[in-house]
Design a protein around this motif. Sequence first.
Motif, PDB file in Angstrom:
ATOM      1  N   ALA A 130      40.872 -47.699   3.369  1.00 45.55           N
ATOM      2  CA  ALA A 130      40.545 -47.125   2.061  1.00 45.55           C
ATOM      3  C   ALA A 130      39.027 -47.120   1.889  1.00 45.55           C
ATOM      4  O   ALA A 130      38.372 -48.140   2.105  1.00 45.55           O
ATOM      5  CB  ALA A 130      41.195 -47.941   0.951  1.00 45.55           C
ATOM      6  N   LEU A 131      38.479 -45.974   1.501  1.00 48.14           N
ATOM      7  CA  LEU A 131      37.034 -45.855   1.326  1.00 48.14           C
ATOM      8  C   LEU A 131      36.682 -45.836  -0.153  1.00 48.14           C
ATOM      9  O   LEU A 131      37.193 -45.014  -0.920  1.00 48.14           O
ATOM     10  CB  LEU A 131      36.521 -44.575   1.987  1.00 48.14           C
ATOM     11  N   HIS A 132      35.781 -46.737  -0.547  1.00 54.17           N
ATOM     12  CA  HIS A 132      35.231 -46.773  -1.894  1.00 54.17           C
ATOM     13  C   HIS A 132      33.777 -46.310  -1.816  1.00 54.17           C
ATOM     14  O   HIS A 132      33.010 -46.800  -0.980  1.00 54.17           O
ATOM     15  CB  HIS A 132      35.297 -48.189  -2.468  1.00 54.17           C
ATOM     16  N   GLY A 153      32.784 -33.246  -2.327  1.00 52.72           N
ATOM     17  CA  GLY A 153      33.461 -33.024  -1.051  1.00 52.72           C
ATOM     18  C   GLY A 153      34.080 -34.257  -0.440  1.00 52.72           C
ATOM     19  O   GLY A 153      34.625 -34.189   0.670  1.00 52.72           O
ATOM     20  N   LEU A 154      34.037 -35.391  -1.122  1.00 50.66           N
ATOM     21  CA  LEU A 154      34.531 -36.633  -0.538  1.00 50.66           C
ATOM     22  C   LEU A 154      36.021 -36.810  -0.831  1.00 50.66           C
ATOM     23  O   LEU A 154      36.441 -37.680  -1.596  1.00 50.66           O
ATOM     24  CB  LEU A 154      33.721 -37.812  -1.071  1.00 50.66           C
ATOM     25  N   VAL A 155      36.816 -36.004  -0.193  1.00 55.23           N
ATOM     26  CA  VAL A 155      38.257 -35.993  -0.414  1.00 55.23           C
ATOM     27  C   VAL A 155      38.883 -37.283   0.111  1.00 55.23           C
ATOM     28  O   VAL A 155      38.597 -37.724   1.228  1.00 55.23           O
ATOM     29  CB  VAL A 155      38.903 -34.777   0.282  1.00 55.23           C
ATOM     30  N   GLY A 156      39.722 -37.895  -0.716  1.00 57.45           N
ATOM     31  CA  GLY A 156      40.447 -39.091  -0.311  1.00 57.45           C
ATOM     32  C   GLY A 156      39.745 -40.393  -0.620  1.00 57.45           C
ATOM     33  O   GLY A 156      40.359 -41.457  -0.549  1.00 57.45           O
ATOM     34  N   ALA A 157      38.456 -40.337  -0.965  1.00 55.29           N
ATOM     35  CA  ALA A 157      37.716 -41.563  -1.285  1.00 55.29           C
ATOM     36  C   ALA A 157      37.857 -41.890  -2.766  1.00 55.29           C
ATOM     37  O   ALA A 157      38.064 -41.007  -3.601  1.00 55.29           O
ATOM     38  CB  ALA A 157      36.237 -41.389  -0.938  1.00 55.29           C
ATOM     39  N   ALA A 191      30.000 -37.942   3.792  1.00 48.52           N
ATOM     40  CA  ALA A 191      31.077 -37.009   4.144  1.00 48.52           C
ATOM     41  C   ALA A 191      31.699 -37.376   5.487  1.00 48.52           C
ATOM     42  O   ALA A 191      32.915 -37.227   5.677  1.00 48.52           O
ATOM     43  CB  ALA A 191      30.533 -35.577   4.177  1.00 48.52           C
ATOM     44  N   VAL A 192      30.885 -37.860   6.424  1.00 52.39           N
ATOM     45  CA  VAL A 192      31.412 -38.302   7.715  1.00 52.39           C
ATOM     46  C   VAL A 192      32.335 -39.496   7.511  1.00 52.39           C
ATOM     47  O   VAL A 192      33.424 -39.581   8.099  1.00 52.39           O
ATOM     48  CB  VAL A 192      30.259 -38.668   8.666  1.00 52.39           C
ATOM     49  N   ALA A 193      31.914 -40.423   6.645  1.00 52.99           N
ATOM     50  CA  ALA A 193      32.746 -41.594   6.359  1.00 52.99           C
ATOM     51  C   ALA A 193      34.067 -41.182   5.716  1.00 52.99           C
ATOM     52  O   ALA A 193      35.126 -41.729   6.061  1.00 52.99           O
ATOM     53  CB  ALA A 193      31.991 -42.554   5.445  1.00 52.99           C
ATOM     54  N   ALA A 194      34.020 -40.243   4.784  1.00 57.44           N
ATOM     55  CA  ALA A 194      35.244 -39.814   4.100  1.00 57.44           C
ATOM     56  C   ALA A 194      36.231 -39.195   5.076  1.00 57.44           C
ATOM     57  O   ALA A 194      37.438 -39.479   5.022  1.00 57.44           O
ATOM     58  CB  ALA A 194      34.893 -38.829   2.984  1.00 57.44           C
ATOM     59  N   ARG A 195      35.735 -38.370   5.975  1.00 58.18           N
ATOM     60  CA  ARG A 195      36.642 -37.749   6.949  1.00 58.18           C
ATOM     61  C   ARG A 195      37.210 -38.789   7.907  1.00 58.18           C
ATOM     62  O   ARG A 195      38.401 -38.755   8.246  1.00 58.18           O
ATOM     63  CB  ARG A 195      35.904 -36.654   7.726  1.00 58.18           C
ATOM     64  N   ALA A 196      36.376 -39.732   8.343  1.00 55.89           N
ATOM     65  CA  ALA A 196      36.843 -40.755   9.276  1.00 55.89           C
ATOM     66  C   ALA A 196      37.912 -41.633   8.641  1.00 55.89           C
ATOM     67  O   ALA A 196      38.909 -41.990   9.278  1.00 55.89           O
ATOM     68  CB  ALA A 196      35.666 -41.603   9.750  1.00 55.89           C
ATOM     69  N   CYS A 197      37.717 -41.989   7.385  1.00 56.01           N
ATOM     70  CA  CYS A 197      38.679 -42.872   6.706  1.00 56.01           C
ATOM     71  C   CYS A 197      39.957 -42.133   6.328  1.00 56.01           C
ATOM     72  O   CYS A 197      41.051 -42.700   6.399  1.00 56.01           O
ATOM     73  CB  CYS A 197      38.035 -43.482   5.464  1.00 56.01           C
TER      74      CYS A 197
END
Length: 379
Positions: A241-243, A253-257, A228-234
Amino acid sequence: MRLLVLTTSYPRRDDDWAGGFVRGLSRWLVAAGHEVTVLAAGDGARREAREERGLRVVRLPGRGLFYGAGAPEALASPEAWARVPPFVLRMAAEAFTLAQGADAIVSHWLLPSALVGAALARGRPHLAVAHSGDVALCERLPLGAGAGVALALSATGARLAFVSDNLRARFLALAGDGARRVLSHRSIVCPMGIDVGALKAAASRQPSEAGRLEALFLGRLVPIKGAAVAARACAARPGVALHVAGDGPEARGLVGATLHGEVGFVRKRELLNQADALVLPSLALPGGRTEGAPTVLMEAMAAGLAIVASRSGGVCEIVRDGETALLVPPGDEAALRAALTRLRDDVALRLRLGAAAAAAAARFDWRAVGPRLMAALAA
């Protein structure tokens, strides 16, 4: 030598990564000429046994305890704890039978495998491998029970292998003076291994151009891993782009990934080949649990990826900040975002970190790790 391997986690199919390092070590032992029987938890309701590439695997019913999100997360439920005593009794009974034909015992995770192994050793060499969650569990046990675990292992002649120096120090701190003195001489620090050769092909990737970064997270989607920390940072950084490859309760909760779900080895290699960087933003949990020595970090090194990781647990013992990775404080979203931005904008930095990581990965190959563990077993 005939070896009995006791473990609570072992891959349930060819492309399963749960307990993959236990299978990796078992296969190395077979290749080295040993006969290996693995006694592992299954996730079904029946006992099963089969041959797998020269080794025998016996599985015990362990539904709801050791797979999915993992044992530490499962044991947050009182219902799961109620399943523990029956499983331990089944493991002890089956291990007693299998141990009759064994020359030595290797156990993975201190609870319950190492305690079962200690009870059965009876003069046989016994190597107990501690990974992370098991040491944290020993620290949380009431009434000094963690010291009791250390005493049982020291009294039965067990040798211990900790995947990080951090874990070794924490476990020895639990032990009484006598057990601490014994185990300090009978223990080594040795991360689990990987098959470096199987991952080298991914090192031929073409990097994304400056201003674009394909970041990859590989792991269980549970709080300690920090997805979740990675998703918010990216999400807050254009061009990154986060995969995410993995499954667990935090997936929603991993919005945008871009979510790839749980992947097997072939798909994992593909994702490593497509990525510019691995992001491993592990957290230190309130109960004291931290990372052990995550094999995904070593796999990314072998594949030649740039790495951004937290200074958590044994991570700093695997990579060096500024040489083979960029390290940030656990849970520091701003620092993680800044590190990812550096990699996004500096292709030369990505390539330098990836090349250094690939060169350093050889020490984690099973051909280097396996002999160290066998030497500890025979010491």
